[in-house]
Motif scaffolding. Structure first.
Motif, PDB file in Angstrom:
ATOM      1  N   HIS A   1       0.847  -1.188   0.000  1.00 13.66           N
ATOM      2  CA  HIS A   1       0.000   0.000   0.000  1.00 13.66           C
ATOM      3  C   HIS A   1       0.884   1.240   0.000  1.00 13.66           C
ATOM      4  O   HIS A   1       1.863   1.299   0.750  1.00 13.66           O
ATOM      5  CB  HIS A   1      -0.883   0.037   1.252  1.00 13.66           C
ATOM      6  CG  HIS A   1      -1.468  -1.289   1.625  1.00 13.66           C
ATOM      7  ND1 HIS A   1      -2.670  -1.745   1.135  1.00 13.66           N
ATOM      8  CD2 HIS A   1      -1.014  -2.265   2.451  1.00 13.66           C
ATOM      9  CE1 HIS A   1      -2.932  -2.936   1.644  1.00 13.66           C
ATOM     10  NE2 HIS A   1      -1.930  -3.275   2.445  1.00 13.66           N
ATOM     11  N   ASN A   2       0.531   2.228  -0.812  1.00 13.19           N
ATOM     12  CA  ASN A   2       1.230   3.507  -0.830  1.00 13.19           C
ATOM     13  C   ASN A   2       0.309   4.552  -0.228  1.00 13.19           C
ATOM     14  O   ASN A   2      -0.832   4.721  -0.701  1.00 13.19           O
ATOM     15  CB  ASN A   2       1.598   3.904  -2.262  1.00 13.19           C
ATOM     16  CG  ASN A   2       2.656   2.994  -2.826  1.00 13.19           C
ATOM     17  OD1 ASN A   2       3.785   3.013  -2.373  1.00 13.19           O
ATOM     18  ND2 ASN A   2       2.283   2.170  -3.799  1.00 13.19           N
TER      19      ASN A   2
ATOM     20  N   ILE B   1      -4.566   6.952  -0.658  1.00 10.55           N
ATOM     21  CA  ILE B   1      -3.984   5.620  -0.577  1.00 10.55           C
ATOM     22  C   ILE B   1      -4.135   4.912  -1.918  1.00 10.55           C
ATOM     23  O   ILE B   1      -5.223   4.876  -2.497  1.00 10.55           O
ATOM     24  CB  ILE B   1      -4.672   4.771   0.510  1.00 10.55           C
ATOM     25  CG1 ILE B   1      -4.698   5.515   1.853  1.00 10.55           C
ATOM     26  CG2 ILE B   1      -3.989   3.417   0.644  1.00 10.55           C
ATOM     27  CD1 ILE B   1      -5.592   4.880   2.889  1.00 10.55           C
ATOM     28  N   ASP B   2      -3.040   4.333  -2.369  1.00 14.13           N
ATOM     29  CA  ASP B   2      -3.053   3.471  -3.542  1.00 14.13           C
ATOM     30  C   ASP B   2      -2.831   2.057  -3.017  1.00 14.13           C
ATOM     31  O   ASP B   2      -1.791   1.764  -2.418  1.00 14.13           O
ATOM     32  CB  ASP B   2      -1.934   3.881  -4.507  1.00 14.13           C
ATOM     33  CG  ASP B   2      -1.887   3.007  -5.739  1.00 14.13           C
ATOM     34  OD1 ASP B   2      -2.928   2.440  -6.120  1.00 14.13           O
ATOM     35  OD2 ASP B   2      -0.791   2.887  -6.321  1.00 14.13           O
TER      36      ASP B   2
ATOM     37  N   LYS C   1     -10.822  -3.332   0.652  1.00 15.69           N
ATOM     38  CA  LYS C   1     -11.216  -2.624   1.872  1.00 15.69           C
ATOM     39  C   LYS C   1     -10.451  -1.308   2.006  1.00 15.69           C
ATOM     40  O   LYS C   1     -11.031  -0.276   2.328  1.00 15.69           O
ATOM     41  CB  LYS C   1     -10.974  -3.500   3.101  1.00 15.69           C
ATOM     42  CG  LYS C   1     -11.874  -4.706   3.162  1.00 15.69           C
ATOM     43  CD  LYS C   1     -11.528  -5.608   4.327  1.00 15.69           C
ATOM     44  CE  LYS C   1     -12.382  -6.853   4.324  1.00 15.69           C
ATOM     45  NZ  LYS C   1     -12.055  -7.749   5.430  1.00 15.69           N
ATOM     46  N   ILE C   2      -9.165  -1.358   1.740  1.00 20.11           N
ATOM     47  CA  ILE C   2      -8.339  -0.155   1.843  1.00 20.11           C
ATOM     48  C   ILE C   2      -8.680   0.814   0.717  1.00 20.11           C
ATOM     49  O   ILE C   2      -8.673   2.033   0.915  1.00 20.11           O
ATOM     50  CB  ILE C   2      -6.840  -0.518   1.855  1.00 20.11           C
ATOM     51  CG1 ILE C   2      -6.511  -1.423   3.057  1.00 20.11           C
ATOM     52  CG2 ILE C   2      -5.974   0.732   1.860  1.00 20.11           C
ATOM     53  CD1 ILE C   2      -6.863  -0.851   4.414  1.00 20.11           C
ATOM     54  N   GLN C   3      -9.026   0.302  -0.457  1.00 26.63           N
ATOM     55  CA  GLN C   3      -9.430   1.170  -1.563  1.00 26.63           C
ATOM     56  C   GLN C   3     -10.630   2.028  -1.174  1.00 26.63           C
ATOM     57  O   GLN C   3     -10.717   3.186  -1.566  1.00 26.63           O
ATOM     58  CB  GLN C   3      -9.769   0.348  -2.809  1.00 26.63           C
ATOM     59  CG  GLN C   3      -8.572  -0.231  -3.502  1.00 26.63           C
ATOM     60  CD  GLN C   3      -8.956  -1.158  -4.644  1.00 26.63           C
ATOM     61  OE1 GLN C   3     -10.136  -1.340  -4.975  1.00 26.63           O
ATOM     62  NE2 GLN C   3      -7.952  -1.775  -5.249  1.00 26.63           N
ATOM     63  N   ARG C   4     -11.546   1.454  -0.387  1.00 25.69           N
ATOM     64  CA  ARG C   4     -12.717   2.212   0.050  1.00 25.69           C
ATOM     65  C   ARG C   4     -12.336   3.324   1.025  1.00 25.69           C
ATOM     66  O   ARG C   4     -13.111   4.251   1.243  1.00 25.69           O
ATOM     67  CB  ARG C   4     -13.758   1.275   0.658  1.00 25.69           C
ATOM     68  CG  ARG C   4     -14.398   0.358  -0.386  1.00 25.69           C
ATOM     69  CD  ARG C   4     -15.616  -0.359   0.140  1.00 25.69           C
ATOM     70  NE  ARG C   4     -15.353  -1.257   1.239  1.00 25.69           N
ATOM     71  CZ  ARG C   4     -15.119  -2.557   1.138  1.00 25.69           C
ATOM     72  NH1 ARG C   4     -15.103  -3.125  -0.040  1.00 25.69           N
ATOM     73  NH2 ARG C   4     -14.912  -3.289   2.207  1.00 25.69           N
TER      74      ARG C   4
ATOM     75  N   GLN D   1     -12.677   0.223  10.984  1.00 28.51           N
ATOM     76  CA  GLN D   1     -13.723  -0.664  11.492  1.00 28.51           C
ATOM     77  C   GLN D   1     -14.916  -0.704  10.541  1.00 28.51           C
ATOM     78  O   GLN D   1     -15.473  -1.770  10.282  1.00 28.51           O
ATOM     79  CB  GLN D   1     -14.177  -0.214  12.880  1.00 28.51           C
ATOM     80  CG  GLN D   1     -13.164  -0.492  13.956  1.00 28.51           C
ATOM     81  CD  GLN D   1     -13.590   0.056  15.310  1.00 28.51           C
ATOM     82  OE1 GLN D   1     -14.331   1.033  15.400  1.00 28.51           O
ATOM     83  NE2 GLN D   1     -13.106  -0.570  16.364  1.00 28.51           N
ATOM     84  N   LYS D   2     -15.308   0.457  10.006  1.00 29.00           N
ATOM     85  CA  LYS D   2     -16.444   0.508   9.075  1.00 29.00           C
ATOM     86  C   LYS D   2     -16.172  -0.296   7.807  1.00 29.00           C
ATOM     87  O   LYS D   2     -17.099  -0.839   7.201  1.00 29.00           O
ATOM     88  CB  LYS D   2     -16.766   1.964   8.719  1.00 29.00           C
ATOM     89  CG  LYS D   2     -17.436   2.697   9.847  1.00 29.00           C
ATOM     90  CD  LYS D   2     -17.692   4.151   9.506  1.00 29.00           C
ATOM     91  CE  LYS D   2     -18.257   4.841  10.735  1.00 29.00           C
ATOM     92  NZ  LYS D   2     -18.282   6.288  10.614  1.00 29.00           N
ATOM     93  N   GLU D   3     -14.930  -0.375   7.400  1.00 25.18           N
ATOM     94  CA  GLU D   3     -14.568  -1.141   6.201  1.00 25.18           C
ATOM     95  C   GLU D   3     -14.240  -2.595   6.526  1.00 25.18           C
ATOM     96  O   GLU D   3     -13.844  -3.350   5.651  1.00 25.18           O
ATOM     97  CB  GLU D   3     -13.391  -0.477   5.482  1.00 25.18           C
ATOM     98  CG  GLU D   3     -13.675   0.923   4.990  1.00 25.18           C
ATOM     99  CD  GLU D   3     -14.903   1.025   4.078  1.00 25.18           C
ATOM    100  OE1 GLU D   3     -15.276   0.017   3.449  1.00 25.18           O
ATOM    101  OE2 GLU D   3     -15.479   2.112   4.013  1.00 25.18           O
ATOM    102  N   ASN D   4     -14.408  -2.982   7.786  1.00 26.41           N
ATOM    103  CA  ASN D   4     -14.140  -4.350   8.248  1.00 26.41           C
ATOM    104  C   ASN D   4     -12.698  -4.785   8.019  1.00 26.41           C
ATOM    105  O   ASN D   4     -12.434  -5.935   7.647  1.00 26.41           O
ATOM    106  CB  ASN D   4     -15.106  -5.353   7.597  1.00 26.41           C
ATOM    107  CG  ASN D   4     -16.523  -5.145   8.052  1.00 26.41           C
ATOM    108  OD1 ASN D   4     -16.786  -4.983   9.231  1.00 26.41           O
ATOM    109  ND2 ASN D   4     -17.443  -5.112   7.106  1.00 26.41           N
TER     110      ASN D   4
END
Length: 106
Positions: free
Chosen positions: A15-16, A30-31, A36-39, A63-66
């Protein structure tokens, strides 16, 4: 601007994370190949909502993105915020070079 790379070897993702101070917020982009991280790809993090781990904007979003509890990205985002806000010295992080978790006898 602060830029970090997170190597999540356990899940296989890199992740960047980029952050920049903008008034009372840290703007984070964030790239990441992780859905989940994309969201969480663009955040405007209020500085004062990064000081406590319990009432924390970044942790709440994770937490919202699980996100998994062992995901390193929220911690990295918080470090970027601390650097941009001036709570963590650039000279210290430059000298340290990075953070790591090493599994021994796992």
């Amino acid at each position: 601007m602060t830029e970090v790379i997170v190597n999540s070897d356990v899940c296989g993702f890199v992740h960047n994370i980029h952050g920049i101070l903008d008034g009372g917020n840290i703007v984070i982009d964030i790239d990441s190949p992780c859905e989940k991280i994309q969201r969480m790809g663009h955040l405007e993090v209020p500085i004062l909502e990064t000081l406590d781990i319990k009432d924390n904007y970044v942790i709440d979003r994770a937490q919202k993105e699980n996100c998994s509890s062992n995901c390193l990205v929220p911690c990295a985002i918080l470090n970027v915020c601390k650097i941009e806000a001036g709570f963590l010295a650039r000279s210290l992080v430059k000298k340290a070079g990075g953070l790591s978790i090493e599994f021994k006898d796992a």
